[in-house]
Write an enzyme that holds these catalytic residues in place. Structure first.
Site, PDB file in Angstrom:
ATOM      1  N   LYS A  26       0.838  -1.203   0.000  1.00  0.00           N
ATOM      2  CA  LYS A  26       0.000   0.000   0.000  1.00  0.00           C
ATOM      3  C   LYS A  26       0.870   1.249   0.000  1.00  0.00           C
ATOM      4  CE  LYS A  26      -3.705  -0.596   2.459  1.00  0.00           C
ATOM      5  NZ  LYS A  26      -4.329  -0.825   3.764  1.00  0.00           N
ATOM      6  N   ARG A  96      -3.280   3.222   8.560  1.00  0.00           N
ATOM      7  CA  ARG A  96      -3.590   2.061   7.722  1.00  0.00           C
ATOM      8  C   ARG A  96      -2.459   1.035   7.732  1.00  0.00           C
ATOM      9  NH1 ARG A  96      -4.694   4.644   1.932  1.00  0.00           N
ATOM     10  NH2 ARG A  96      -5.926   2.733   1.693  1.00  0.00           N
ATOM     11  N   GLY A 105      -8.074  -7.128   4.172  1.00  0.00           N
ATOM     12  CA  GLY A 105      -8.979  -7.163   5.312  1.00  0.00           C
ATOM     13  C   GLY A 105      -8.458  -7.912   6.533  1.00  0.00           C
ATOM     14  N   MET A 107      -5.734  -7.129   8.435  1.00  0.00           N
ATOM     15  CA  MET A 107      -5.208  -6.290   9.513  1.00  0.00           C
ATOM     16  C   MET A 107      -6.086  -5.051   9.651  1.00  0.00           C
ATOM     17  SD  MET A 107      -1.187  -6.771   8.937  1.00  0.00           S
ATOM     18  CE  MET A 107      -1.333  -6.428   7.210  1.00  0.00           C
ATOM     19  N   ARG A 352      -3.394  -1.475  -6.614  1.00  0.00           N
ATOM     20  CA  ARG A 352      -2.587  -2.702  -6.597  1.00  0.00           C
ATOM     21  C   ARG A 352      -3.002  -3.557  -7.794  1.00  0.00           C
ATOM     22  NH1 ARG A 352      -5.595  -4.684  -1.264  1.00  0.00           N
ATOM     23  NH2 ARG A 352      -7.659  -4.770  -2.152  1.00  0.00           N
ATOM     24  N   HIS A 468      -3.954 -44.587  -4.986  1.00  0.00           N
ATOM     25  CA  HIS A 468      -4.160 -45.166  -6.312  1.00  0.00           C
ATOM     26  C   HIS A 468      -5.252 -44.418  -7.078  1.00  0.00           C
ATOM     27  CE1 HIS A 468      -5.925 -48.127  -9.170  1.00  0.00           C
ATOM     28  NE2 HIS A 468      -4.645 -48.373  -9.419  1.00  0.00           N
ATOM     29  N   ARG A 575       2.411 -47.489 -20.301  1.00  0.00           N
ATOM     30  CA  ARG A 575       2.522 -48.615 -19.358  1.00  0.00           C
ATOM     31  C   ARG A 575       1.731 -49.784 -19.912  1.00  0.00           C
ATOM     32  NH1 ARG A 575       1.372 -44.080 -15.030  1.00  0.00           N
ATOM     33  NH2 ARG A 575      -0.026 -43.659 -16.747  1.00  0.00           N
ATOM     34  N   ARG A 631       7.000 -49.020 -22.454  1.00  0.00           N
ATOM     35  CA  ARG A 631       7.701 -49.663 -21.344  1.00  0.00           C
ATOM     36  C   ARG A 631       7.268 -51.121 -21.238  1.00  0.00           C
ATOM     37  NH1 ARG A 631       6.610 -47.796 -15.274  1.00  0.00           N
ATOM     38  NH2 ARG A 631       4.715 -48.971 -15.633  1.00  0.00           N
ATOM     39  N   GLU A 759      15.235 -45.303 -12.122  1.00  0.00           N
ATOM     40  CA  GLU A 759      14.301 -45.228 -10.994  1.00  0.00           C
ATOM     41  C   GLU A 759      14.861 -45.888  -9.746  1.00  0.00           C
ATOM     42  OE1 GLU A 759      10.640 -47.211 -12.123  1.00  0.00           O
ATOM     43  OE2 GLU A 759      11.719 -48.579 -13.430  1.00  0.00           O
ATOM     44  N   SER A 778      14.832 -42.304 -19.026  1.00  0.00           N
ATOM     45  CA  SER A 778      13.637 -41.585 -18.593  1.00  0.00           C
ATOM     46  C   SER A 778      13.599 -41.694 -17.079  1.00  0.00           C
ATOM     47  CB  SER A 778      12.392 -42.211 -19.216  1.00  0.00           C
ATOM     48  OG  SER A 778      11.241 -41.586 -18.694  1.00  0.00           O
ATOM     49  N   GLY A 780      12.147 -42.083 -13.831  1.00  0.00           N
ATOM     50  CA  GLY A 780      10.875 -42.517 -13.242  1.00  0.00           C
ATOM     51  C   GLY A 780      10.853 -42.028 -11.811  1.00  0.00           C
ATOM     52  N   ASN A 782       8.605 -41.356  -9.611  1.00  0.00           N
ATOM     53  CA  ASN A 782       7.786 -41.962  -8.551  1.00  0.00           C
ATOM     54  C   ASN A 782       8.601 -43.012  -7.810  1.00  0.00           C
ATOM     55  OD1 ASN A 782       5.728 -40.410  -9.513  1.00  0.00           O
ATOM     56  ND2 ASN A 782       4.643 -42.080 -10.526  1.00  0.00           N
ATOM     57  N   CYS A 845       9.321 -39.002 -16.537  1.00  0.00           N
ATOM     58  CA  CYS A 845       7.920 -39.391 -16.513  1.00  0.00           C
ATOM     59  C   CYS A 845       7.559 -39.541 -15.044  1.00  0.00           C
ATOM     60  CB  CYS A 845       7.680 -40.674 -17.292  1.00  0.00           C
ATOM     61  SG  CYS A 845       8.679 -42.058 -16.733  1.00  0.00           S
ATOM     62  N   TYR A 865      12.894 -33.559 -22.489  1.00  0.00           N
ATOM     63  CA  TYR A 865      11.426 -33.473 -22.449  1.00  0.00           C
ATOM     64  C   TYR A 865      10.896 -33.824 -21.074  1.00  0.00           C
ATOM     65  CZ  TYR A 865      11.286 -38.585 -22.645  1.00  0.00           C
ATOM     66  OH  TYR A 865      11.438 -39.907 -22.347  1.00  0.00           O
TER      67      TYR A 865
HETATM   68  P1  ADP Z   1      -7.621  -2.444   3.672  1.00  0.00           P
HETATM   69  O1  ADP Z   1      -6.190  -2.798   3.516  1.00  0.00           O
HETATM   70  O2  ADP Z   1      -8.363  -3.348   4.573  1.00  0.00           O
HETATM   71  O3  ADP Z   1      -8.284  -2.194   2.348  1.00  0.00           O
HETATM   72  P2  ADP Z   1      -7.329   0.419   3.908  1.00  0.00           P
HETATM   73  O4  ADP Z   1      -6.147   0.970   4.627  1.00  0.00           O
HETATM   74  O5  ADP Z   1      -7.251   0.456   2.427  1.00  0.00           O
HETATM   75  O6  ADP Z   1      -7.622  -1.033   4.470  1.00  0.00           O
HETATM   76  O7  ADP Z   1      -8.596   1.226   4.406  1.00  0.00           O
HETATM   77  C1  ADP Z   1      -9.895   0.804   4.112  1.00  0.00           C
HETATM   78  C2  ADP Z   1     -10.713   1.939   3.594  1.00  0.00           C
HETATM   79  O8  ADP Z   1     -10.650   3.057   4.460  1.00  0.00           O
HETATM   80  C3  ADP Z   1     -10.256   2.483   2.276  1.00  0.00           C
HETATM   81  O9  ADP Z   1     -10.758   1.747   1.210  1.00  0.00           O
HETATM   82  C4  ADP Z   1     -10.829   3.863   2.272  1.00  0.00           C
HETATM   83  O10 ADP Z   1     -12.148   3.850   1.821  1.00  0.00           O
HETATM   84  C5  ADP Z   1     -10.770   4.230   3.719  1.00  0.00           C
HETATM   85  N1  ADP Z   1      -9.620   5.105   3.913  1.00  0.00           N
HETATM   86  C6  ADP Z   1      -8.347   4.755   4.139  1.00  0.00           C
HETATM   87  N2  ADP Z   1      -7.539   5.837   4.198  1.00  0.00           N
HETATM   88  C7  ADP Z   1      -8.327   6.904   3.987  1.00  0.00           C
HETATM   89  C8  ADP Z   1      -8.088   8.315   3.913  1.00  0.00           C
HETATM   90  N3  ADP Z   1      -6.867   8.831   4.039  1.00  0.00           N
HETATM   91  N4  ADP Z   1      -9.142   9.108   3.691  1.00  0.00           N
HETATM   92  C9  ADP Z   1     -10.362   8.580   3.540  1.00  0.00           C
HETATM   93  N5  ADP Z   1     -10.664   7.275   3.591  1.00  0.00           N
HETATM   94  C10 ADP Z   1      -9.653   6.445   3.829  1.00  0.00           C
HETATM   95 MG    MG Z   2       8.537 -47.468 -11.819  1.00  0.00          MG
HETATM   96 MG    MG Z   3      -7.762  -1.000   0.949  1.00  0.00          MG
END
Ligand code: ADP
Ligand code: MG
Ligand code: MG
Length: 904
Positions: A26, A96, A105, A107, A352, A468, A575, A631, A759, A778, A780, A782, A845, A865
């Site tokens: 981020k 953040r 989501g 952390m 991202r 198997h 085989r 084989r 093998e 080859s 083998g 396994n 193989c 191969y």
């Molecule tokens: P996550 O990694 O869980 O997506 P974020 O750090 O992106 O968490 O924050 C989640 C949401 O919080 C963002 O999608 C945004 O909508 C809001 N947010 C984060 N930073 C700001 C900011 N500086 N101003 C306004 N909204 C923010």
């Molecule tokens: Mg064999």
């Molecule tokens: Mg986010």
């Protein structure tokens, strides 16, 4: 002085995308966007190293870090003309999390930090909007209490729901300033009652509390589990971003939203996303209100009534789309972005590379080549080879609801529907009447092969990923679920007893989903694979980029056809024993095994000859001049004989012999360690007539196929389980003699090479000697894995999972090649073999031939191969292309380094 803090904003930044390890994903991308001059609220990133420091020092923050953060905030104050904790124009912050790898989501984030009983008044006054200020304050208290003080958000939501009900409001946005003020008072009281302390009013106390809490969230159970699942190292730590707040909850010209620059499920080039007017980030995901579509097209497609952003804020929307275009071109990939509009002004909060389905990944990669954004090599490198599995098999339509009646391990991908058959015979019978069947067994054995061939899918209640059933199903490319321990096969009453009281009788319809491990009642709508279009183009680029050839392990004409359809360039392993389990052949085979002398054996072999010849003829015709490795018979002979008393009685009757006699023969052939017993070339040496019959069938078939197709098959005859050169010499003599005989009889000479499977460790170590006779090796892998580790694959399921849990091994060596041990033997054998015979052909193989990591190893060692099951051929083509590209780039880099060196 240690640099803990990197700033961004105002069209510049101290870091960039390249600093992802230090700044987290981020933070690095916020810096990159700021450098690009995009509208990013100014802020700072505290480096990931501070996270380790925090945990190493009893969860505290270094003093010099605090000073640098305050310095950075002072810069943000200058830039925004606001002051943190100020009584006129307060600066509010968002705190953040952001790790090196995206952990969506997992952390925590705290928004609106800096508000207290005074600054809330100042914010309302400054904005001329008291409702907005109090709305922000209540959000802050709830988030802070949750993240920093450990008070669950549900209690707060209850208060809010009561307040809405009391005032007759449907939506949060309906509450007035006074009502929000009341909610805030109730929130603060709740905190005092629950925790016996009051909500902190000092913005600096809030700041350090939130930063520490975000670092601490690196170790919360959710995050720990996610890291384990996605193999993210704990040492990485998270960065913390401290950023100026912008407000999407500032009235009807404000909004917040998320978007993908292309459709993440289809890959279609169209902006895809949602937004909410007068809201802050968490509202979009929390589902409090139904979000609105970004585009008009999206709105129409989803049937939403509320207007799109395109309609509602046309100018901001245009600016947003042009930023999305810019980001795509800059990152040369589909982006997943978060944004906020504050009173008409657009702010970018995150970007991202977006997650996508395989189908979407394929389309996006191909489209981006056409758009001139990426090279074909890069397109090839962007698809995870194993993910192709999603495309190669029919899959359950994701739109339909699933009624799961049981589940096990997802052993072979794809989904299939059919009626339940509990025995191989039932499966064959139903198939011959044109009905689709699912073979349901406790576990399978080689005797079930014909039933497995007849089935659409296989379900077993026992066994692991290398059982198997699992191995054979993957080889045949049919869906398979194994180890469904919660289900029970009740053979006597012909029923499958599922957890939760559901019972299915023989003949009832089930669906098996080998991609998820689910078993479903009845039939379900399916999506069929699509192998033309983008898929075909991508595979063409992959083929151009790869060095190794890709062959398939194919035992039957059906396998061979599938192999060619998926682009195999030959058969790396046929085989031959599988041919002896089909139909009536098993009887003739048993006759041969039970015969008491060579004469009796030869008589039975004479009956097997035409059967095997016709199989080979068909196989060679299908392969049309491509190489085929045959084989010779490998398994111990007792695998073909009955085991239980019931079976012995049945077979004795069918063969017109005394059960007691049959039992004696079965007992005589019993072995203590069949895997290490009388099998492979040892059989051919004891009973040369078997090898001679097989060689004759091969050469005669080759003559017929060559006359029919006009293409001579590129024949390779492979001798299994060799550890001594004289073993190979012996067997090769029989083969050569038969070749001459057939040439004389038919007037046609068939070119062929003879080689061996490597093998056994001794064979690898003595490769330079074995290569004096062998024209190809080859690997083998396994058996080579079994014999190197001294562990049987069929018994490994009892302890491998424990080993993995205890950290003794990371990967199951039967799934992904053990580079250090088995791999070292391969490397050694390849080197020694080629030292004797420079044009020695080398291949692999075995299950590993379809595993991308193992394929990369084969590329590195320089094999010619890899051979894998037909349905894994596209995966292998792609993996081999990626491996070749990596090798090429490495050698270019090495050459450049060499040229730069002053000491050539
Ligand atoms: P996550 O990694 O869980 O997506 P974020 O750090 O992106 O968490 O924050 C989640 C949401 O919080 C963002 O999608 C945004 O909508 C809001 N947010 C984060 N930073 C700001 C900011 N500086 N101003 C306004 N909204 C923010
Ligand atoms: Mg064999
Ligand atoms: Mg986010």
């Amino acid at each position: 002085m240690r640099k803990w803090v990197y700033r961004f904003g105002g069209g510049k930044a101290e870091g960039s995308t390249a600093d992802v390890a230090l700044l987290g994903g981020k933070g690095a991308n916020l810096a990159e966007m700021a450098n690009l001059g995009l509208p990013v609220p100014p802020g700072l990133t505290i480096v990931t190293d501070a996270c380790s420091w925090y945990f190493a020092h009893a969860r505290s923050l270094p003093e010099d870090l605090k000073a640098q953060v305050l310095d950075g905030i002072a810069g943000m104050e200058t830039e925004t003309g606001r002051s943190f904790g100020g009584s006129a124009q307060p600066l509010l912050l968002s705190i953040r999390s952001g790790a090196r790898a995206s952990m969506p989501g997992m952390m925590d984030t705290v928004l609106n930090l800096g508000l207290n009983d005074e600054t809330v008044q100042a914010l309302g006054h400054d904005a001329g909007d008291a409702r907005f200020a109090w709305d922000s304050y209540r959000r802050f208290i709830q988030m802070y209490a949750d993240v920093v003080m450990g008070l669950d958000h549900e209690a707060f939501e209850e208060i809010l729901e009561d307040e809405k009900a009391r005032n007759g409001h449907e939506y949060d946005t309906d509450l007035s300033a006074v009502e929000w003020q009341h909610v805030v008072a109730l929130y603060k009281r709740l905190i005092e009652e629950e925790l016996g302390e009051s909500f902190p009013q000092d913005p600096h106390v809030q700041l350090w509390g939130a930063i520490a809490a975000v670092f601490a969230s690196w170790m919360n159970p959710r995050a720990v589990t996610y890291r384990t699942l996605h193999r993210i190292p704990e040492q990485w730590g998270t960065a913390v971003n401290v950023q100026t707040m912008v407000f999407g909850n500032h009235g009807s010209s404000s909004a917040t939203g998320v978007a993908f620059t292309r459709n993440p499920s289809t890959g279609e080039k169209a902006l895809y996303g949602e937004f909410l007017v007068n809201a802050q980030g968490e509202d979009v995901v929390s589902g409090i209100r139904t979000p609105q579509s970004l585009t008009e097209e999206g709105r129409q497609a989803s049937g939403f009534e509320k207007p799109s952003m395109e309609k509602l804020m046309p100018e901001t929307f245009r600016e947003f789309t042009s930023i999305c275009d810019r980001l795509e071109r800059h990152y040369r990939d589909m982006q997943d972005v978060e944004f906020t509009v504050e009173r008409g002004k657009l702010w970018m909060l995150q970007t991202r590379c977006g997650k996508r389905t395989t189908r979407a990944a394929m389309k996006i990669a191909v489209d981006m080549v056409d758009e001139g954004l990426i090279s074909t090599e890069e397109a090839v490198s962007r698809i995870e080879p194993p993910s192709l599995d999603q495309l190669l098999h029919p899959t359950i339509d994701p739109k339909v609801e699933r009624s799961v009646i049981g589940s096990g391990l997802p052993a072979s991908p794809g989904a299939a529907t059919g009626e339940i058959a509990f025995t191989a015979e039932d499966a064959v019978a139903a198939e011959s009447e044109g009905r689709k069947v699912i073979l349901v067994r406790v576990e399978t054995s080689p005797e079930d092969i014909h039933g497995m061939h007849a089935a659409e899918a296989i379900l077993t209640t026992r066994g692991g990923m290398t059982s198997h059933a699992a191995v054979v199903a993957r080889g045949m490319g049919i869906p398979c679920v194994v180890g469904a321990g919660s289900m029970r096969v009740d053979l006597r009453n012909g029923q499958l007893i599922c957890p939760g009281g559901v019972t299915l009788k023989r003949g009832e319809i089930v669906t098996v989903d080998g991609s998820s491990g689910h078993v479903l009642k009845g039939s379900v709508p399916m999506i069929q694979p699509e192998l033309s279009g983008d898929f075909a183009r991508l595979m063409e680029w992959a083929d151009a980029a790869r060095r190794m050839a890709i062959r398939a392990n194919a035992d039957t004409p059906q396998d061979a056809r599938a192999a060619r359809a998926f682009g195999a360039e030959g058969i790396g392993l046929c085989r031959t024993e599988h041919m002896f389990f089909e139909g009536d052949r098993i009887h003739v085979m048993r006759e041969m095994i039970l015969a008491e002398g060579e004469t009796g054996r030869r008589a039975a072999l004479a009956k097997l000859l035409p059967m095997q010849r016709s199989d080979f003829t068909e196989l060679f015709s299908i392969m049309h001049g491509l190489p085929v490795t045959i084989r010779l018979l490998d398994p111990p002979l007792h695998e073909f004989l009955p085991k239980s008393d019931d079976e012995i009685a049945e077979v004795a009757k069918a063969m017109d012999m005394e059960p007691a006699f049959l039992r004696r023969r079965v007992e005589a052939l019993h072995e203590f360690n069949p895997m290490l017993g009388h099998r492979g070339c040892r059989l051919a040496i004891s009973y040369p007539e078997i090898a001679e019959m097989q060689a004759r069938a091969v050469f005669e078939a080759a003559v017929v196929a060559a006359r029919e197709t006009g293409e001579a098959v590129a024949l390779e005859i492979m001798v299994p389980l060799v550890s001594l050169r004289p073993e190979l010499d012996h067997v090769k003599n029989y083969i050569d003699r038969v070749a001459q005989e057939v040439a004389q009889e038919t007037g046609m000479r068939i070119d062929y090479i003879a080689g061996t499977m490597i093998e056994l460790p001794r064979a690898a170590i003595r490769a330079h000697v074995i290569a004096e006779t062998a024209e190809f090796f080859s690997f083998g892998t396994n058996d080579l894995t079994q014999t190197t580790f001294g562990m049987s694959r069929d018994d490994a399921a009892a302890f491998i999972p424990t080993y993995q849990r205890k950290g003794i091994i990371e990967q199951d060596p039967f799934v992904s090649l053990d580079f250090d041990g088995v791999g070292e033997l391969i490397r050694l054998a390849a080197e020694r073999g080629r030292a004797t015979r420079s044009d020695l052909k080398l291949g692999i193989c075995g299950e590993h031939g379809g595993d991308p990591a193992s394929i990369a190893f084969c590329e590195e060692v320089g094999l010619d191969y890899v051979s894998c099951s037909p349905f894994r051929v596209p995966i292998a083509r792609l993996a081999a292309a990626q491996a070749a590209t990596v090798q090429r780039q490495a050698s270019v880099a090495a050459q450049a380094a060499n040229e730069a060196s002053p000491f050539p």
